[in-house]
Design a protein around this motif. Structure first.
Motif, mmCIF file in Angstrom:
data_model
loop_
_atom_site.group_PDB
_atom_site.id
_atom_site.type_symbol
_atom_site.label_atom_id
_atom_site.label_comp_id
_atom_site.label_asym_id
_atom_site.label_seq_id
_atom_site.Cartn_x
_atom_site.Cartn_y
_atom_site.Cartn_z
ATOM 1 N N ASN A 116 0.832 -1.198 0.000
ATOM 2 C CA ASN A 116 0.000 0.000 0.000
ATOM 3 C C ASN A 116 0.872 1.256 0.000
ATOM 4 O O ASN A 116 2.100 1.180 -0.139
ATOM 5 C CB ASN A 116 -0.965 -0.015 1.191
ATOM 6 N N THR A 124 -4.522 -9.789 -0.507
ATOM 7 C CA THR A 124 -5.585 -9.903 -1.501
ATOM 8 C C THR A 124 -6.597 -10.959 -1.066
ATOM 9 O O THR A 124 -7.724 -10.973 -1.553
ATOM 10 C CB THR A 124 -5.016 -10.270 -2.884
ATOM 11 N N ARG A 320 -10.750 -11.416 -1.102
ATOM 12 C CA ARG A 320 -11.391 -10.106 -1.065
ATOM 13 C C ARG A 320 -12.192 -9.898 -2.340
ATOM 14 O O ARG A 320 -11.817 -10.377 -3.413
ATOM 15 C CB ARG A 320 -10.333 -9.012 -0.909
ATOM 16 N N ASP A 322 -13.296 -6.690 -3.247
ATOM 17 C CA ASP A 322 -13.348 -5.238 -3.453
ATOM 18 C C ASP A 322 -12.360 -4.738 -4.494
ATOM 19 O O ASP A 322 -12.060 -3.546 -4.549
ATOM 20 C CB ASP A 322 -13.097 -4.519 -2.127
ATOM 21 N N ALA A 324 -9.156 -5.956 -4.837
ATOM 22 C CA ALA A 324 -7.759 -6.171 -4.455
ATOM 23 C C ALA A 324 -7.119 -7.293 -5.259
ATOM 24 O O ALA A 324 -5.919 -7.254 -5.550
ATOM 25 C CB ALA A 324 -7.663 -6.480 -2.959
ATOM 26 N N THR A 340 -10.537 0.370 -5.533
ATOM 27 C CA THR A 340 -11.720 -0.296 -4.988
ATOM 28 C C THR A 340 -12.787 -0.410 -6.076
ATOM 29 O O THR A 340 -13.220 0.594 -6.646
ATOM 30 C CB THR A 340 -12.285 0.481 -3.790
ATOM 31 N N ARG A 341 -13.150 -1.637 -6.376
ATOM 32 C CA ARG A 341 -14.215 -1.895 -7.345
ATOM 33 C C ARG A 341 -14.789 -3.265 -7.019
ATOM 34 O O ARG A 341 -14.125 -4.279 -7.192
ATOM 35 C CB ARG A 341 -13.706 -1.888 -8.781
ATOM 36 N N TYR A 342 -16.001 -3.292 -6.549
ATOM 37 C CA TYR A 342 -16.578 -4.546 -6.071
ATOM 38 C C TYR A 342 -16.974 -5.444 -7.242
ATOM 39 O O TYR A 342 -17.679 -5.032 -8.161
ATOM 40 C CB TYR A 342 -17.769 -4.274 -5.155
#
Length: 382
Positions: A116, A124, A320, A322, A324, A340-342
């Motif tokens: 990060n 992840t 995850r 979201d 990752a 971030t992208r679900y």
């Protein structure tokens, strides 16, 4: 012939500028890039005396350099090592006598990391979902545990473009997967544990074949029955935890009984229709992974003996959801970190009660939502 007295004086006073220039010219003449020099073993400054046609003496400053290449001591990045050695405590857990056996099916974990903005490793995989799954497994104390595959993500070994945020993270992923296997064995001390290879574990095999074929299949000396050194079962110390590894994606499978099998899966369909694709292909019921979605479909067919119902289901994933995990629908910022992208993914696991052989079975889907799960009236959360 050489003049040692004047040369010693020059060395005592440090290398002359023209000598350094000669070194640079020497490297340039031989097309040696400074970046490729690992170490300078020795530098020699000396002089020679020659006479021209008229008998005049001329002194020549000469320079010699002994170097070693940058790769002599091995790669700059650390070589991937097996995960940490973990000693498991003795367990006093006992199983209740029952005609029905129990199997826990744990889907894709995608264990991996990226760095990060603070430079810290961020997973992840979903640590909370894995923790809840381990807690449920411990309470069930099953006879069989099946890891559906893609427990390791291994983005560094894949064929897709890799951003710097994911570089040099494979060792951390191997270490965490090793710990998960130890935790799983502690949660299910008497169970058979089988790890199905998925397409992501297959990345390690393909990477070796494509980039280091000469090292493919190499084993420790005088241990012909051991796992290849650079293989998932060796790196994750699966023998230490009595975990059986089933290589050979997509051919490998685990038969829970004669009517139900588990595969990693090689089918992906949109609109929750992957289950129907399996129903068209399979003659028995199947639990599959790979799609990261919870799906369920059944079909009843009539034959000579009457109706026969088969089912196909996916318990979801333990990764995850979201953005990752690198995927075709994900994206990164200008520093290469995932945005971030679900995804249309769901988390969960499956529990199967079954009779061995030509027996009955029942599949229960256990959902995990926002770090919370419910199994047979008991809540699990962190």
């Amino acid at each position: 012939m050489s003049s040692t007295s004047s040369l010693s004086e020059k060395l005592d006073n440090g290398p002359p500028k023209h000598a350094l220039g000669k070194l640079a010219s020497l490297l340039k003449r031989h097309e040696i890039d400074i970046e490729n020099i690992g170490d300078i073993k020795k530098v020699s400054l000396y002089q020679s005396l020659t006479k021209d046609a008229e008998g005049e003496a001329h002194v020549h400053d000469l320079v010699g350099i002994q170097i070693s290449p940058a790769w002599e001591s091995g790669p700059e990045w650390p070589v991937i090592q097996p995960g940490p050695a973990i000693k498991l405590p003795k367990s006093a857990a006992t199983k209740k006598a029952s005609a029905l056996k129990t199997c826990v099916v744990l889907p894709d974990m995608q264990i991996g990391y990226f760095r990060n903005k603070e430079g810290e490793l961020e997973p992840t995989h979903d640590e909370t979902s894995i923790s809840l799954s381990l807690a449920i497994t411990k309470d069930i104390n099953p006879d069989l545990v099946v890891l559906v595959g893609d427990n390791l993500d291994l983005p560094e070994l894949g064929k897709y473009r890799l951003s710097p945020a994911f570089q040099q993270t494979t060792q951390a992923a191997v270490d965490r997967a090793t710990e998960v296997c130890a935790q799983l064995r502690a949660a299910a001390p008497g169970a058979e544990i089988k790890w199905l290879a998925g397409n992501h574990e297959e990345r390690l095999t393909n990477f070796m074949l494509d980039n280091a074929a000469a090292a493919f299949g190499i084993r420790a000396g005088k241990r012909p029955d051991s796992w290849p050194v650079l293989s998932v079962p060796n790196l994750c110390r699966l023998d230490d935890f009595n975990v059986e590894y089933l290589a050979g994606y997509p051919a490998s499978c685990v038969w829970i009984n004669e009517h139900l099998k588990v595969v990693h899966g090689d089918l992906v369909r949109s609109g929750a229709s992957t289950a129907y694709a399996y129903l068209k292909r399979e003659k028995v019921s199947v639990l599959y992974g790979h799609v990261h979605r919870r799906e369920w479909a059944e079909q009843t067919r009539e034959d000579y003996d009457g109706p026969r119902t088969v089912m196909a289901a996916s318990p979801g994933c333990l990764a995850r959801i979201d953005g990752a995990v690198p995927s075709t629908k994900g994206g990164t910022d200008l520093d290469g970190r995932p945005l971030t992208r679900y995804e249309n993914w769901q988390q969960g696991l499956a529990v199967v009660q079954y009779e061995e052989g030509d027996g009955k079975f029942n599949v229960e889907m256990v959902t995990i939502r926002d770090g919370w799960s419910l199994y047979r009236g008991k809540e699990y959360s962190q």
